[in-house]
Write a protein that holds these residues in place. Structure first.
Motif, mmCIF file in Angstrom:
data_model
loop_
_atom_site.group_PDB
_atom_site.id
_atom_site.type_symbol
_atom_site.label_atom_id
_atom_site.label_comp_id
_atom_site.label_asym_id
_atom_site.label_seq_id
_atom_site.Cartn_x
_atom_site.Cartn_y
_atom_site.Cartn_z
ATOM 1 N N ARG A 1 0.817 -1.211 0.000
ATOM 2 C CA ARG A 1 0.000 0.000 0.000
ATOM 3 C C ARG A 1 0.856 1.268 0.000
ATOM 4 O O ARG A 1 0.490 2.270 -0.615
ATOM 5 C CB ARG A 1 -0.933 0.021 1.212
ATOM 6 N N CYS A 2 1.983 1.254 0.666
ATOM 7 C CA CYS A 2 2.840 2.441 0.731
ATOM 8 C C CYS A 2 3.796 2.535 -0.455
ATOM 9 O O CYS A 2 4.338 3.612 -0.710
ATOM 10 C CB CYS A 2 3.635 2.455 2.036
ATOM 11 N N TYR B 1 6.409 6.491 5.588
ATOM 12 C CA TYR B 1 7.035 6.441 4.264
ATOM 13 C C TYR B 1 8.551 6.599 4.302
ATOM 14 O O TYR B 1 9.220 6.257 3.317
ATOM 15 C CB TYR B 1 6.452 7.548 3.378
ATOM 16 N N ALA B 2 9.106 7.107 5.391
ATOM 17 C CA ALA B 2 10.547 7.356 5.424
ATOM 18 C C ALA B 2 11.365 6.077 5.491
ATOM 19 O O ALA B 2 12.545 6.072 5.107
ATOM 20 C CB ALA B 2 10.888 8.246 6.623
ATOM 21 N N THR C 1 -0.878 0.193 -4.529
ATOM 22 C CA THR C 1 -0.640 1.344 -3.674
ATOM 23 C C THR C 1 -1.957 2.059 -3.370
ATOM 24 O O THR C 1 -2.809 2.216 -4.244
ATOM 25 C CB THR C 1 0.332 2.328 -4.339
ATOM 26 N N SER C 2 -2.094 2.497 -2.124
ATOM 27 C CA SER C 2 -3.298 3.218 -1.710
ATOM 28 C C SER C 2 -3.057 3.824 -0.326
ATOM 29 O O SER C 2 -2.416 3.197 0.525
ATOM 30 C CB SER C 2 -4.510 2.290 -1.656
ATOM 31 N N PRO C 3 -3.552 5.038 -0.089
ATOM 32 C CA PRO C 3 -3.305 5.710 1.204
ATOM 33 C C PRO C 3 -4.268 5.254 2.290
ATOM 34 O O PRO C 3 -4.997 6.061 2.884
ATOM 35 C CB PRO C 3 -3.499 7.186 0.843
ATOM 36 N N VAL C 4 -4.289 3.977 2.598
ATOM 37 C CA VAL C 4 -5.253 3.446 3.559
ATOM 38 C C VAL C 4 -4.903 3.877 4.986
ATOM 39 O O VAL C 4 -5.750 4.409 5.713
ATOM 40 C CB VAL C 4 -5.313 1.910 3.449
ATOM 41 N N PHE C 5 -3.654 3.656 5.392
ATOM 42 C CA PHE C 5 -3.261 4.051 6.742
ATOM 43 C C PHE C 5 -3.224 5.569 6.877
ATOM 44 O O PHE C 5 -3.566 6.109 7.935
ATOM 45 C CB PHE C 5 -1.893 3.452 7.089
#
Length: 904
Positions: free
Chosen positions: A404-405, A487-488, A450-454
């Protein structure tokens, strides 16, 4: 290190946040570092944080820019003096960002210096300790731990320790696992502290086109929904506290998506086979819709950054809030919060059970489950409790962080012009560059996971935190830092898809032993001090409190009160959400900023259902609910008065309790900051157009219902004429409203029945035939459109209830300062043309009781004083005569105005 073509570049221009500085660029194995020459703080950018890199063609000045966009919604550009250097930097960053294995990420090379005081982050969450805190094995014996998945063979995406009903054996679980997608069976994730209500989670059932069923799965769900009974007290005739029939199976998907999965062999539960339960579809879209929605938000931010060139600060950038609204991002967050409130109410208020699932049970299921527990249990609103919640419902239950990220990135996020384009001239280079951009967006569909779920979950938590600022131990910065480290890839917490991948090493130590947990960083003293909320008041969560505002520590957030998390996007609140009205109108619920009529879902729904399409430029009156006794016109939609360039303040509209913008004014730039609702139905209040100063504050009069006039910025000269016509109409409008207040046979309210009649219907009701009603001489004046700055246009010949508005300022107004009718300057002494259609009423006598039994559109008119158009005195003064029709048959068929406000 072989991927780094150049490690250091001097004399590089860096532009970020509207500021440009000269410095040195350093490329390391895991970071892009820019050191400013003027001593400003260095900029460190981890490569996984990069979302898009664009190398632009060489400019006419010989400069070679590279634009970098980050997943934290920041953007900066690097300008190089030589194209070869720019190409080397671009290719080096691409090789270091696009990797093939998770083992290459920075987390496997990071060692804190100095070491963190604690190193217990990987053992922060203990299933036995956390479920014991809830009461499993202590308050109730209806649940047990099972080692069925201790080696991750039963379900590779589930945690090793599962909590299941006590009276369900492992053999039954084995059979039930075959009926659930990925063998993700219903298992306990939360036991409510106030009662025995539970939240369980699973994946979708494998129903298919054949409508398959599993007796074992049905028994497992039934045991879950009956877990408030003790196992040894199952035969008791009376139910124990908490026994209700409101158990829910919550399918987070839209109904169409659930039905579509039936063709793939999956689907949703057939409720004929699940006893004592109901099912609810929440309509939350899948990961692809969420990715596209956030992409539209990023695109709006990018366009605003493109406008802020030439050194303008970000606050001066023009951010299209309409584009932000059309992205649907807040609508998706609102849908998640609505589902959360449904779950919280069913568990806490109804003392019942909820089973949550979506497709595979690791995206929308985690969002709903974790957010509901955050509202139900005050422990999860502490800093340690929130860490446990994330570990339990996201990390251990198998949210796919790696997919996802997009930690491994993709070459599609690196855009450069064609290599041979420079030889063909600037036009060919530009064409090749735009072609490469189009190719990137066209092929972006290949990145399917990929998707901004969290990220969406963190924004939902921020919405609850903003509504209840004193109920959280951590502040907004804590959530923003968590989003950064998502994301880091500096820590190993969010690098993998399952608990198995973190706990089991493939031929070596497991990643949990090779990487540092992000919770060790957040638990360090310096970082913890920065993330504490100074307004936190734990006494508000006392379940034994009996104060008037006590809520037992259970929160019920407002799903309609959602706003963009502007701090996360490095913007201001006014940029992303508009101005905030601090003083709330009386009796009106403030629901959040709404940019225009077209964007208010309540008005869109009601108007689309009951209002036919109107011609362009024609004001549309939206439907409204009946008003209480004593109120006047129910809903008015009219063009604004024509004004001059010298604008000032205007008076408010008397006798109005509702107002809405018409379509033309909404499209021409007028915006409404907030959606307002009163008990009578959805309503709106307008706000100043963007870029204008606020109008002077004034207290709304009692008759206005707390809603300010839409004409708050118009000319004072126009307001004088406007209020004069209103004063003439005031008495008749009040009398007409009272006369029409009785109910009709068809059930319409008096206001709607009176105001929605056409002109011909009113003429026929007053004793005029259609020919005489339509053959009146039309005056030659013009009317203004709904746009006050639009050029005057000719009046249409077709009768219109909306254009023939008695408040239309294009008619000759009566000055409010003229005390006597014989002093009205409309005769020979005035240079203005005489308008034969204007009449002025005397004080109105009380309505006779005999009129109350008549139909609403047939009433006795008030006595009027009519201006004669054909007779003038020798002195030039207008001759006034009294007209008092006594019945419908006595009225003349020509030039009669029964209401005294001009022809309809």
């Amino acid at each position: 290190m072989d991927a780094i073509r150049v490690t250091k570049v001097e004399n590089v221009l860096c532009s970020k946040g509207g500021k440009t500085g000269l410095g040195t660029l350093h490329l390391t194995a895991h970071h892009l570092i820019f050191h400013y020459q003027d001593g400003e703080k260095e900029m460190w950018v981890p490569y996984p944080l990069i979302s898009l890199v664009t190398r632009l063609p060489q400019t006419l000045q010989g400069q070679c820019p590279i634009t970098v966009r980050c997943r934290t919604f920041e953007m900066f550009s690097l300008v190089f003096a030589q194209e070869s250097v720019a190409i080397d930097v671009f290719e080096s960053v691409k090789e270091l960002t696009v990797i093939t294995s998770v083992q290459q990420l920075y987390a496997f090379f990071y060692t804190p210096n100095p070491p963190f005081p604690t190193s217990t982050g990987w053992s922060l969450y203990s299933p036995r300790e956390e479920f014991g805190r809830m009461g499993v094995g202590v308050r109730t014996k209806a649940w047990r731990f099972t080692d069925l998945n201790k080696d991750y063979t039963f379900c590779p995406t589930y945690p090793a320790r599962l909590v299941v009903p006590t009276k369900i054996s492992d053999t039954t679980l084995q059979y039930a696992g075959k009926y659930r997608s990925k063998a993700r069976i219903p298992t306990l994730t939360y036991l409510h502290w106030a009662n025995f209500g539970t939240i369980t989670r699973s994946s979708q059932p494998m129903v298919g086109l054949t409508q398959s069923r599993s007796v074992q799965d049905e028994k497992l769900v039934e045991a879950t929904f009956q877990s408030h009974w003790a196992p040894d007290a199952r035969a008791v005739s009376g139910p124990i506290y908490g026994a209700t029939s409101t158990n829910l199976i919550v399918d987070a998907r839209p109904t169409t998506n659930a039905m579509a999965n039936t063709a793939k062999g999956a689907g949703s539960e057939n409720m004929d086979h699940y006893k004592d339960a109901r099912k609810a579809y929440l309509g939350i879209d899948h990961i692809h819709v969420m990715r596209d929605s956030l992409g539209r938000v990023v695109e709006a931010l990018r366009e605003a950054d493109a406008v802020a060139v030439g050194g303008d600060p970000p606050g001066e950038a023009i951010l299209d809030r309409g584009a932000l609204r059309r992205s649907g991002w807040l609508r998706h967050i609102s849908a998640i919060m609505e589902g959360t409130v449904l779950i919280v109410r069913n568990v806490h208020v109804n003392s019942s059970h909820v089973l949550i699932h979506c497709s595979d049970g690791w995206d929308r299921t985690s969002q709903l489950s974790a957010l509901a527990q955050l509202c139900l249990d005050p422990f999860y609103r502490t800093m340690r409790g929130f860490m446990v919640l994330v570990e339990k419902d996201w990390v251990s239950f198998g949210h796919k962080f790696l997919d996802r990220c997009g930690h491994l990135s993709s070459e599609k996020f690196f855009v450069a012009p064609a290599e041979n384009a420079a030889a063909g001239g600037s036009a060919e280079a530009a064409q090749a560059f735009f072609a490469s951009v189009q190719k990137r967006f066209a092929s972006q569909a290949d990145i399917k996971e990929t998707s901004p779920v969290f990220h969406q979950f963190l924004e939902s938590v921020r919405q609850v935190q903003r509504q209840f600022p004193e109920r959280f131990e951590f502040n907004e910065r804590f959530l923003r830092q968590l989003h950064y480290h998502l994301y880091a890839c500096q820590f190993g917490t969010f690098l993998f898809n399952t608990e198995r991948e973190r706990r089991v090493g493939d031929g070596g130590p497991p990643p949990c032993e090779r990487t540092v947990s992000v919770w060790d960083f957040f638990n360090s003293p310096d970082e913890r001090e920065k993330n504490l909320n100074p307004d936190y008041d734990p006494s508000l969560d006392d379940p034994t409190s009996r104060l008037s505002k006590a809520d037992m520590g259970v929160l019920f957030p407002n799903p309609r009160d959602v706003r963009f998390w502007y701090q996360l996007y490095s913007r201001t609140d006014e940029e992303m959400n508009g101005r905030v009205i601090t003083s709330q109108a009386r009796g009106v619920e403030m629901l959040g900023p709404i940019e225009g009529v077209d964007e208010d879902p309540t008005i869109i729904t009601s108007s689309a259902a009951s209002t036919p399409p109107s011609p362009a430029g024609t004001p549309v009156a939206l439907p409204s609910s009946p008003q209480p006794s004593g109120s006047s016109a129910s809903l008015i939609s009219q063009p604004p008065p024509q004004v001059t360039a010298s604008s000032g303040l205007s008076s408010s509209l008397p006798e109005l309790s509702q107002m809405t913008l018409n379509d033309t004014s909404a499209n021409s730039g007028s915006s409404s900051e907030f959606s307002l609702r009163t008990p009578s139905g959805p309503q709106r209040t307008p706000s100043p157009a963007p870029g204008r100063g606020p109008s002077s504050p004034r207290r709304p009069p009692d008759w206005a219902g707390g809603v300010k006039s839409i004409w708050g910025k118009l000319s004072s000269n126009a307001s004088t004429a406007f209020s004069a016509v209103q004063g003439a109409y005031d008495g008749v409008a009040r009398d007409l409203s009272k006369s029409l207040a009785a109910s009709t046979d068809d059930g319409e309210s008096g206001v709607n029945a009176g105001e929605l009649k056409s002109r011909d219907q009113l003429s026929s009701a007053w004793g005029e035939d259609s020919s005489s009603a339509t053959s009146r001489a039309q005056p030659s004046y013009t009317v203004s459109s709904s746009n006050p700055w639009e050029t005057m246009r000719e009046r249409p010949t077709i009768p219109s209830l909306f254009l023939d508005n008695p408040w239309n300022t294009a008619r000759a107004p009566l000055p409010s300062h003229a005390p006597l009718l014989n002093e009205i300057p409309f005769a020979g002494t005035s240079s203005l043309p005489h308008d034969p259609t204007v009449s002025y009423p005397k004080p109105i006598a009380p309505v006779r009781s005999s009129t109350l039994g008549r139909p609403r559109d047939v009433i006795s008119p008030a006595p009027v004083i009519q201006l004669s158009s054909g007779s003038h005195s020798p002195s030039g003064a207008t001759q006034v005569k009294n007209s008092q029709p006594t019945s419908v048959s006595d009225r003349p068929s020509e030039n009669v105005d029964p209401l005294g406000v001009g022809f309809m």
